[in-house]
Every structure is written in C-alpha cells, then in structure tokens.
Design a protein around this motif. Structure first.
Motif, PDB file in Angstrom:
ATOM      1  N   GLY A  28       0.813  -1.205   0.000  1.00  0.00           N
ATOM      2  CA  GLY A  28       0.000   0.000   0.000  1.00  0.00           C
ATOM      3  C   GLY A  28       0.852   1.262   0.000  1.00  0.00           C
ATOM      4  O   GLY A  28       2.068   1.214  -0.167  1.00  0.00           O
ATOM      5  N   VAL A  29       0.173   2.383   0.184  1.00  0.00           N
ATOM      6  CA  VAL A  29       0.829   3.693   0.260  1.00  0.00           C
ATOM      7  C   VAL A  29       0.505   4.305   1.611  1.00  0.00           C
ATOM      8  O   VAL A  29      -0.627   4.205   2.101  1.00  0.00           O
ATOM      9  N   PHE A  30       1.511   4.942   2.224  1.00  0.00           N
ATOM     10  CA  PHE A  30       1.319   5.528   3.538  1.00  0.00           C
ATOM     11  C   PHE A  30       1.048   7.022   3.409  1.00  0.00           C
ATOM     12  O   PHE A  30       1.961   7.803   3.091  1.00  0.00           O
ATOM     13  N   PRO A  31      -0.184   7.456   3.589  1.00  0.00           N
ATOM     14  CA  PRO A  31      -0.503   8.895   3.497  1.00  0.00           C
ATOM     15  C   PRO A  31       0.149   9.669   4.646  1.00  0.00           C
ATOM     16  O   PRO A  31       0.039   9.274   5.807  1.00  0.00           O
ATOM     17  N   LEU A  32       0.836  10.746   4.319  1.00  0.00           N
ATOM     18  CA  LEU A  32       1.532  11.526   5.341  1.00  0.00           C
ATOM     19  C   LEU A  32       0.558  12.110   6.359  1.00  0.00           C
ATOM     20  O   LEU A  32       0.902  12.292   7.534  1.00  0.00           O
ATOM     21  N   LYS A  33      -0.657  12.392   5.933  1.00  0.00           N
ATOM     22  CA  LYS A  33      -1.648  12.960   6.837  1.00  0.00           C
ATOM     23  C   LYS A  33      -1.918  12.027   8.015  1.00  0.00           C
ATOM     24  O   LYS A  33      -2.136  12.474   9.152  1.00  0.00           O
ATOM     25  N   LYS A  34      -1.900  10.712   7.762  1.00  0.00           N
ATOM     26  CA  LYS A  34      -2.225   9.753   8.816  1.00  0.00           C
ATOM     27  C   LYS A  34      -1.130   9.668   9.869  1.00  0.00           C
ATOM     28  O   LYS A  34      -1.369   9.193  10.976  1.00  0.00           O
ATOM     29  N   MET A  35       0.055  10.109   9.527  1.00  0.00           N
ATOM     30  CA  MET A  35       1.123  10.129  10.530  1.00  0.00           C
ATOM     31  C   MET A  35       0.794  11.132  11.633  1.00  0.00           C
ATOM     32  O   MET A  35       1.173  10.953  12.799  1.00  0.00           O
ATOM     33  N   ILE A  36       0.082  12.177  11.256  1.00  0.00           N
ATOM     34  CA  ILE A  36      -0.269  13.221  12.218  1.00  0.00           C
ATOM     35  C   ILE A  36      -1.538  12.852  12.986  1.00  0.00           C
ATOM     36  O   ILE A  36      -1.652  13.091  14.186  1.00  0.00           O
ATOM     37  N   THR A  37      -2.488  12.247  12.287  1.00  0.00           N
ATOM     38  CA  THR A  37      -3.815  12.019  12.876  1.00  0.00           C
ATOM     39  C   THR A  37      -3.949  10.697  13.612  1.00  0.00           C
ATOM     40  O   THR A  37      -4.946  10.474  14.288  1.00  0.00           O
ATOM     41  N   ASN A  38      -2.964   9.777  13.492  1.00  0.00           N
ATOM     42  CA  ASN A  38      -3.072   8.489  14.162  1.00  0.00           C
ATOM     43  C   ASN A  38      -2.104   8.396  15.333  1.00  0.00           C
ATOM     44  O   ASN A  38      -1.032   9.010  15.311  1.00  0.00           O
TER      45      ASN A  38
END
Length: 449
Positions: A184-194
């Motif tokens: 898959g691809v790791f969205p940078l946004k999820k690094m902040i929100t998770n």
C-alpha cells in the motif's frame, strides 16, 4: 532562438573570452538547468566544457540530462570514464544514469560502471539496464521512500527521514511486507492524525494503482493520465516493488513518442533531428519518397491508357487534382481517428464491425454532400448535362466511400498483424488512395464514354 536567448549567449561568450569565471558562475547560478542546457546547445563544444566547469557537480549532472543527445554524446566522448562515474553518474537518479550510460558503447559502459564507488547504485543501474527501454522497467527510477508494514509510527518517521536525505523530491511513501511485496501507500496525513503506537499496516492506503515492469510505455502514459497520478509504483510479476515512475519521466517519453508518430505520419523512417547529417536525413526520407514515386508512375500509366478520351473531353483533366486530393484527405481522416482510438484504448479490434458501420454511415453522408456540390458546380459552369457532369460526382461519391472504408480497415488490419498502426497514416494512405481515386475516376470515364 529569441532575442533574449541571443543576448544571453553573447553575454556568456564575452565572459568566456575574457576568462571572467566569477561573473559567469554568478549568472549560471540563477539559471534553471534546462535553460543552461539550451544555452550549451548553442555553444561550440569547447565553450560548453567551460560552462560545465563553472557549475557545481549536481547542477552539471542535471544540465547533462537536458542536453540534446548529439551534444551530450560529443561532450561525454571527451571525458574519461572515471570522471563520468564520479562527477556525473554519482549525482544522477538511477533512471537518468541508465539513459546516459546506454548511449555509450559497450566498452565505455563497462568502464563507467566499474568506476562507480557506490555498489548499491551500480547494482541498481545494472538491474535497470536489463529492461527494454520501451517498458515501465526501462524508465522507472529506484529512488523512493519505502517502509515496512510492521513499523510503528516513530520507526516509520525515522526511516523516512533517513531515506529522504538522498532524495530531491518525495511523491509517495510505499509500504512493503517482509518479502518486498507492495502492500500500500502511507498517506503523510495519517502520521499526524493516528496514535504513535499504531503500526503502518493498520493505517496505510491499500487502494493504489500499480504497473508491471514489462508494461509498455504507452500503457504507463495512459494509466497516469487516466488516474491523474504524479507517480506510479512499478512491481514485478509477483508483486514486489521495483521502482516508481514519476510524471516528469512520462512527459519526456510522451514527447519522444509524439515526435516519433509525427515523423512516421510525415513519411520519415527512424528517429531524426534537424541537426543530423545530410546522409542520415536522406536515408530517413527516401523510402516513402520512392514509394510515392512508384505510385505516381502507376497513375501516369493509368492516365496514358485514356489519351483519346481526354483529347475529346479535355475538361475531365481539370478534375484530376480534385479526385486525388479528396481521396487522400478522406483516407487520412479516417485512419487518423482509428489510430488514435487504438492508441488510447477507446477502440478495440473486437469492435471492428461497429466501427466499420459507423464509418460507412459517415462516408455516405460526406459522399452525398460532396458529390452534389460538384454536380451543381458542373451544371452552373458547363450549362448542360454531359459526360463531365455525371462522371465527376459519381467518381467522387464512390471514392469517398471507398477511401473512408480503406482508411478505417487498414490500421485495424495492421493492429491484428501486430504492426504499428501509425504506419497507416500519412504517406501510405495518401499514395494508395491516389491510385484508388484515379482508378475509380478512369473506370467511370470508361463506362460513361
């Protein structure tokens, strides 16, 4: 070359002649590598070498990629293999390095590869050189950020920082399993929100578009265009991540393909440039010219058999350009649409029947309109009904229908035979339809005489 570019070249020449390298470096530092490459293409080889000497190694490598192929080859021929490896290849992305090395002869390729100190980089280059240059594997780059699906957020961030140090741009962060398969691809946004305790595999985006290493460049272009991607991951037959293709690579390939298609449509064989030698340009042009000459001789033979008819009806000669030009134009229009449809996958060879029916309807409408216009014109001009009044519109009607169907079926036939349908455009259709048009015209003249 525009006025501004001419003035810049003159300014650079003055600095080079005066040996003012300080001001030269200052001017070059404000220029984009593509603009410097354009400048170097206008300079002689010795002055271009001095310009390269005024650049830092990273910029010089970027400029070299943008140079015309012939200019680049001349420049590289002057450099020893060790200099190319240390001062140029070391500062390039792998896909650009592969393109540069593949332009060299085999002996120099081996020498340059032997002088690359970074074994991993050399290995990546060798691996990419195994792929056909017209496939996804041949244009992909191995520079990308890759993380393991079992990493935690802090581990992922640390790995991303480590890998990003040697990269100019980051388009995507790819997630792989322990075997290197793309997951898959790791969205940078999820690094902040998770939460930082989450593992990458629980927050990655598994819905992604991929392309196989053996996919043709045309398929890569269509996929990126269809899904509006800035980068696409390239995988092998078992799903392992091999590299990525970015939109700038695709633009370069698309431009090259358009130039090739345009040259084929114009009747040029091979890849030629205005800077090529007289001999190379002649060899690229003459095959279709010879075929065209044969077609012209065929037309003259046909016309020679009707000397007596043209002697009694000289006005028939006036319509020969109309017949020939219309047949070529109609055939080229039909073939161009079919070739375009085959290229962008909007037309499939399984739909031949439907396409032929559609083109037949269009041909009948066009043929009716054109033949009626010519009939009315003849009635007004000659003022009476005779051979010319009927022969020309009837010939034109028949020719438009035949030329449309021929222009439709020929590229479809080439596609079935696994021949590039682009060959069907331009000169080939023009030549065959000239013969078809003349034969049709003379046949109706013979029947109505």
């Amino acid at each position: 070359m525009d006025t501004e570019q001419t003035e810049l070249v003159d300014q650079i020449m003055q600095l080079l002649e005066g040996g003012d390298m300080t001001n030269l470096k200052e001017i070059l530092s404000d220029m984009h590598p593509a603009d410097i490459a354009e400048l170097c293409n206008e300079l002689d080889l010795e002055d271009a070498r001095k310009v390269f000497g005024a650049l830092d190694k990273e910029t010089a490598a970027d400029v070299l990629v943008e140079l015309d192929e012939d200019t680049r080859k001349e420049y590289l021929d002057l450099l020893p293999s060790e200099t190319i490896a240390h001062d140029i290849i070391d500062y390039m992305d792998t896909d650009d390095a592969v393109d540069i090395i593949q332009e060299m002869d085999e002996d120099k390729q081996e020498e340059v590869l032997a002088h690359i100190e970074d074994i991993e980089q050399a290995s990546d280059i060798v691996d990419l050189m195994q792929y056909d240059e017209d496939t996804a594997g041949g244009i992909m780059s191995t520079e990308m950020v890759v993380v393991n699906e079992n990493m935690s957020m802090p581990e992922c961030l640390q790995e991303m920082r480590k890998q990003a140090e040697d990269m100019d741009e980051i388009f995507n962060v790819y997630v792989v399993d322990d075997d290197g398969r793309l997951k898959g691809v790791f969205p940078l946004k999820k690094m902040i929100t998770n939460p930082s305790v989450s593992k990458v595999k629980y927050v990655m985006d598994e819905d992604l578009i991929t392309i196989k290493t053996d996919a043709l460049v045309e398929e890569v272009v269509q996929t990126i265009e269809k899904y509006d991607l800035v980068a696409i991951p390239v995988i092998d037959s078992i799903g392992r991540l091999q590299g990525q293709i970015t939109v700038d690579d695709v633009i370069d390939e698309l431009r090259d393909q358009q130039e090739k298609d345009y040259q084929q449509a114009a009747g040029l064989t091979g890849d030629v440039e205005t800077s090529d030698t007289v001999g190379r340009q002649t060899l690229a042009r003459i095959p279709w010219l010879l075929i065209g000459m044969i077609g012209g001789i065929g037309n003259s033979v046909l016309l020679g058999n009707f000397e007596s008819t043209f002697a009694s009806h000289p006005e028939l000669l006036l319509f020969i350009p109309l017949i020939g030009g219309t047949g070529g134009n109609v055939g080229t229009q039909s073939s161009a649409l079919v070739v375009q449809g085959l290229a962008n996958k909007s037309l499939d060879t399984s739909n031949i029947g439907r396409q032929v029916l559609k083109e037949s309807a269009i041909a009948l409408i066009n043929a009716t309109v054109l033949s009626l216009i010519v009939f009315v014109y003849n009635m007004i001009r000659f003022g009476h009904v005779d051979t010319v009044t009927y022969v020309v519109p009837m010939s034109l009607f028949t020719l438009v229908v035949l030329a449309t169907l021929w222009g439709t079926l020929l590229p479809l036939l080439f596609e079935k035979l696994h021949i590039d349908p682009a060959i069907a455009t331009g000169p080939f259709i023009q030549i065959t339809n000239d013969l078809m048009g003349m034969a049709t015209y003379l046949l109706f003249i013979n029947l109505m005489s």
